[in-house]
Design a protein around this motif. Structure first.
Motif: not given
Length: 298
Positions: A173, A176-177, A180, A223, A226, A251-252, A256, A261, A264
């Protein structure tokens, strides 16, 4: 503010930006005609104009001049349009549909698409570097720098490079964050901050709060994208649905699961709204747009 009020404001603002883009883009009959036609094809009459809307909403916090906001909105939207043109090319994501019509390299050719991206990017900086009435030179220079940082190696372009290098990999995560916040979030953040820089100065604390809002909503936007890539169809999206999964991109949702997702995205949304508390009712429009961004899928 009611939903009807939001829809009316969005429609009026989108049309204002469309008119401003029409005026700012080169006439398609001007040489080189194919380049100018393709620039207009790739920029006009498409997209929800989320970034321009955010710039105008942030401008309401500082009583910014509409013409200045229009210029900033056009600059940000041109950067966004250029990124989509390049993103869709065969050497990148290789897609044939964008905003419900053939992508630029399909409608024209790859060389033209490459030049369209180059020309839109430089035109964006020409717009934002032209003197803005009521904005002093130092402030405007800071705006140019902000847009450059959001667009380049430390922002959108860098995030896209990480995205391309991550195909087939399982990112955590944090990774990924990080990607993005650069690829999608940097330009969304820039739209908000540039809009706020067009009017009355904010305090350091207010600027920090607005920055936090913009970063959280930048992530929330991705998010939700996605989620939509999984749940929505091609006609709704205006681009090829399921492309991320087909291309084995992290992807989220793949990290997740779909429901987590969505949760989140709600957490990011709540955190973003909390950051707007110091502005009170002046932030009503930004709150409405945050609702709109997250409610696109649930």
């Amino acid at each position: 503010m009611s939903n009807e009020n939001l829809v009316g404001w969005m429609t009026a603002t989108q049309q204002y930006v469309e008119n401003a883009l029409e005026a700012a883009l080169p006439d398609e009959q001007r040489a080189p005609q194919q380049l100018h036609q393709a620039m207009r094809y790739s920029t006009l009459q498409g997209g929800k104009r989320v970034r321009p809307l955010l710039a105008f909403a942030a401008g309401e916090l500082v009583a910014a001049d509409a013409a200045n906001l229009g210029r900033v909105a056009c600059a940000v939207e041109m950067i966004h349009a250029y990124s989509l043109v390049h993103d869709d090319m065969p050497c990148m994501d290789d897609d044939v549909l964008r905003r419900g019509k053939p992508t630029c390299h399909v409608a024209y050719d790859e060389a033209t698409a490459l030049l369209v991206g180059d020309a839109l990017q430089t035109l964006a900086f020409e717009l934002i570097a032209t003197p803005l009435p009521g904005v002093d030179a130092a402030q405007q220079l800071a705006m140019v720098k902000l847009l450059a940082q959001a667009s380049g190696h430390a922002g959108m372009a860098g995030g896209q490079a990480i995205d391309l290098a991550s195909v087939g990999r399982n990112l955590n995560q944090t990774e990924l964050e990080f990607m993005h916040l650069m690829k999608t979030g940097a330009l969304i953040r820039a739209a908000v901050l540039l809009g706020a820089m067009c009017g009355q100065p904010l305090s350091a604390e207010q600027s920090d709060s607005l920055d936090h809002f913009a970063k959280r909503m930048g992530l929330a936007f991705q998010v939700v994208d996605d989620v939509l890539d999984v749940e929505a169809d091609t006609a709704t999206l205006g681009k090829t649905a399921g492309k991320d999964e087909a291309n084995d991109k992290p992807t989220y949702v793949s990290l997740m699961g779909l429901q987590q997702a969505k949760q989140f995205a709600r957490e990011l949304y709540n955190d973003a709204l909390a950051a707007l508390a110091p502005f009170g009712d002046r932030a009503a429009r930004l709150k409405q747009l945050a609702d709109y961004i997250v409610a696109r899928s649930f």
